[in-house]
Design a protein around this motif. Structure first.
Motif, PDB file in Angstrom:
ATOM      1  N   TYR A  24      -2.869 -40.163  20.888  1.00  0.00           N
ATOM      2  CA  TYR A  24      -3.952 -40.226  21.609  1.00  0.00           C
ATOM      3  C   TYR A  24      -5.048 -39.754  21.135  1.00  0.00           C
ATOM      4  CZ  TYR A  24      -2.659 -35.080  21.831  1.00  0.00           C
ATOM      5  OH  TYR A  24      -2.411 -33.794  21.446  1.00  0.00           O
ATOM      6  N   THR A  58      -3.035 -49.792  24.756  1.00  0.00           N
ATOM      7  CA  THR A  58      -2.867 -48.537  25.248  1.00  0.00           C
ATOM      8  C   THR A  58      -2.036 -48.364  26.592  1.00  0.00           C
ATOM      9  OG1 THR A  58      -4.584 -48.698  26.928  1.00  0.00           O
ATOM     10  CG2 THR A  58      -5.391 -48.049  24.884  1.00  0.00           C
ATOM     11  N   TYR A  59      -1.452 -47.074  26.907  1.00  0.00           N
ATOM     12  CA  TYR A  59      -0.627 -46.895  28.048  1.00  0.00           C
ATOM     13  C   TYR A  59      -1.001 -45.440  28.435  1.00  0.00           C
ATOM     14  CZ  TYR A  59       2.522 -44.775  24.682  1.00  0.00           C
ATOM     15  OH  TYR A  59       3.252 -43.941  23.687  1.00  0.00           O
ATOM     16  N   ASP A  60      -0.834 -45.160  29.468  1.00  0.00           N
ATOM     17  CA  ASP A  60      -1.251 -43.866  29.950  1.00  0.00           C
ATOM     18  C   ASP A  60      -0.039 -42.790  30.125  1.00  0.00           C
ATOM     19  OD1 ASP A  60      -3.816 -44.343  30.048  1.00  0.00           O
ATOM     20  OD2 ASP A  60      -4.196 -44.594  32.168  1.00  0.00           O
ATOM     21  N   ASN A  67      -3.570 -37.614  32.909  1.00  0.00           N
ATOM     22  CA  ASN A  67      -3.118 -38.862  32.444  1.00  0.00           C
ATOM     23  C   ASN A  67      -3.824 -38.624  30.995  1.00  0.00           C
ATOM     24  OD1 ASN A  67      -1.353 -40.217  34.057  1.00  0.00           O
ATOM     25  ND2 ASN A  67      -2.809 -41.455  34.819  1.00  0.00           N
ATOM     26  N   ARG A  68      -2.810 -38.955  29.986  1.00  0.00           N
ATOM     27  CA  ARG A  68      -3.239 -39.008  28.585  1.00  0.00           C
ATOM     28  C   ARG A  68      -3.363 -40.428  27.998  1.00  0.00           C
ATOM     29  NH1 ARG A  68      -0.913 -34.644  24.676  1.00  0.00           N
ATOM     30  NH2 ARG A  68      -2.642 -33.355  25.455  1.00  0.00           N
ATOM     31  N   ARG A  69      -4.376 -41.114  27.578  1.00  0.00           N
ATOM     32  CA  ARG A  69      -4.192 -42.390  27.262  1.00  0.00           C
ATOM     33  C   ARG A  69      -3.623 -42.314  25.550  1.00  0.00           C
ATOM     34  NH1 ARG A  69      -8.097 -46.568  29.093  1.00  0.00           N
ATOM     35  NH2 ARG A  69      -6.631 -46.026  30.788  1.00  0.00           N
TER      36      ARG A  69
END
Length: 104
Positions: A24, A58-60, A67-69
Protein backbone atom coordinates in the motif's frame (compact mmCIF):
# COMPACT_ATOMS: atom_id res chain seq x y z
CA UNK A 1 20.88 13.20 -2.68
CA UNK A 2 22.86 15.03 -5.31
CA UNK A 3 21.54 13.11 -8.31
CA UNK A 4 18.14 13.89 -9.80
CA UNK A 5 15.85 10.89 -10.13
CA UNK A 6 13.78 10.64 -13.27
CA UNK A 7 10.31 9.17 -13.54
CA UNK A 8 11.59 5.97 -15.20
CA UNK A 9 13.84 5.24 -12.22
CA UNK A 10 10.95 5.81 -9.83
CA UNK A 11 8.74 3.55 -11.97
CA UNK A 12 11.27 0.71 -11.93
CA UNK A 13 11.72 1.01 -8.16
CA UNK A 14 7.96 0.83 -7.58
CA UNK A 15 7.58 -2.12 -9.95
CA UNK A 16 10.53 -3.94 -8.34
CA UNK A 17 9.08 -3.54 -4.85
CA UNK A 18 5.67 -4.73 -6.00
CA UNK A 19 7.20 -7.70 -7.83
CA UNK A 20 8.28 -8.98 -4.40
CA UNK A 21 4.89 -8.45 -2.75
CA UNK A 22 1.72 -6.36 -2.92
CA UNK A 23 1.91 -3.16 -0.91
CA UNK A 24 0.00 0.00 0.00
CA UNK A 25 1.03 3.61 -0.52
CA UNK A 26 2.51 4.44 2.88
CA UNK A 27 4.54 1.23 2.94
CA UNK A 28 5.83 1.86 -0.58
CA UNK A 29 6.82 5.41 0.36
CA UNK A 30 8.66 4.17 3.45
CA UNK A 31 10.62 1.62 1.44
CA UNK A 32 11.46 4.11 -1.29
CA UNK A 33 12.69 6.63 1.29
CA UNK A 34 15.54 4.20 1.99
CA UNK A 35 17.02 5.07 -1.40
CA UNK A 36 15.53 8.38 -2.49
CA UNK A 37 13.79 11.46 -1.18
CA UNK A 38 10.09 11.00 -1.92
CA UNK A 39 6.76 11.85 -0.33
CA UNK A 40 3.39 10.16 -0.56
CA UNK A 41 2.11 13.15 -2.55
CA UNK A 42 4.79 12.40 -5.16
CA UNK A 43 4.16 8.67 -5.18
CA UNK A 44 0.37 8.56 -5.65
CA UNK A 45 0.35 10.19 -9.10
CA UNK A 46 3.00 7.66 -10.15
CA UNK A 47 0.86 4.79 -8.88
CA UNK A 48 -2.20 6.14 -10.70
CA UNK A 49 -0.23 6.50 -13.94
CA UNK A 50 1.21 2.97 -13.69
CA UNK A 51 -2.30 1.67 -13.03
CA UNK A 52 -3.68 3.57 -16.03
CA UNK A 53 -0.90 2.03 -18.17
CA UNK A 54 -2.04 -1.43 -17.05
CA UNK A 55 1.14 -2.13 -15.08
CA UNK A 56 -0.61 -2.23 -11.68
CA UNK A 57 -3.98 -3.22 -10.32
CA UNK A 58 -5.49 -2.35 -6.95
CA UNK A 59 -7.64 -4.00 -4.35
CA UNK A 60 -8.91 -2.85 -0.97
CA UNK A 61 -8.41 -4.74 2.26
CA UNK A 62 -9.85 -3.91 5.66
CA UNK A 63 -7.32 -2.74 8.23
CA UNK A 64 -8.31 -1.49 11.70
CA UNK A 65 -11.82 -0.62 10.57
CA UNK A 66 -10.76 1.15 7.39
CA UNK A 67 -9.99 0.07 3.87
CA UNK A 68 -6.37 0.09 2.80
CA UNK A 69 -5.68 0.19 -0.95
CA UNK A 70 -3.07 -2.32 -2.06
CA UNK A 71 -1.19 -2.26 -5.34
CA UNK A 72 -0.29 -5.40 -7.29
CA UNK A 73 1.96 -5.67 -10.32
CA UNK A 74 0.33 -7.12 -13.46
CA UNK A 75 1.90 -9.41 -16.06
CA UNK A 76 2.42 -6.31 -18.23
CA UNK A 77 4.13 -4.72 -15.22
CA UNK A 78 6.45 -7.71 -14.90
CA UNK A 79 7.36 -7.43 -18.59
CA UNK A 80 8.05 -3.69 -18.21
CA UNK A 81 10.15 -4.37 -15.11
CA UNK A 82 12.29 -6.88 -17.04
CA UNK A 83 12.78 -4.29 -19.82
CA UNK A 84 13.78 -1.65 -17.27
CA UNK A 85 16.17 -4.09 -15.55
CA UNK A 86 17.90 -4.92 -18.84
CA UNK A 87 18.24 -1.23 -19.67
CA UNK A 88 19.51 -0.51 -16.14
CA UNK A 89 22.23 -3.16 -16.35
CA UNK A 90 23.44 -1.74 -19.66
CA UNK A 91 23.31 1.86 -18.40
CA UNK A 92 25.03 0.94 -15.13
CA UNK A 93 27.86 -0.85 -16.96
CA UNK A 94 28.47 2.20 -19.17
CA UNK A 95 28.31 4.56 -16.21
CA UNK A 96 30.60 2.36 -14.10
CA UNK A 97 33.08 2.34 -16.96
CA UNK A 98 33.24 6.13 -16.87
CA UNK A 99 33.10 6.67 -13.12
CA UNK A 100 35.34 3.84 -12.01
CA UNK A 101 37.99 3.88 -14.70
CA UNK A 102 41.27 4.86 -13.14
CA UNK A 103 43.36 7.55 -14.71
CA UNK A 104 46.54 6.32 -16.30
Amino acid sequence: MVFQLGSALLDVCVLAILARQDSYGYSLTSELKNVMSISESTLYPVLRRLQKEGLLTTYDQAYQGRNRRYYRITEAGHRRLREYQEEWRSFKARLDHILEEETK
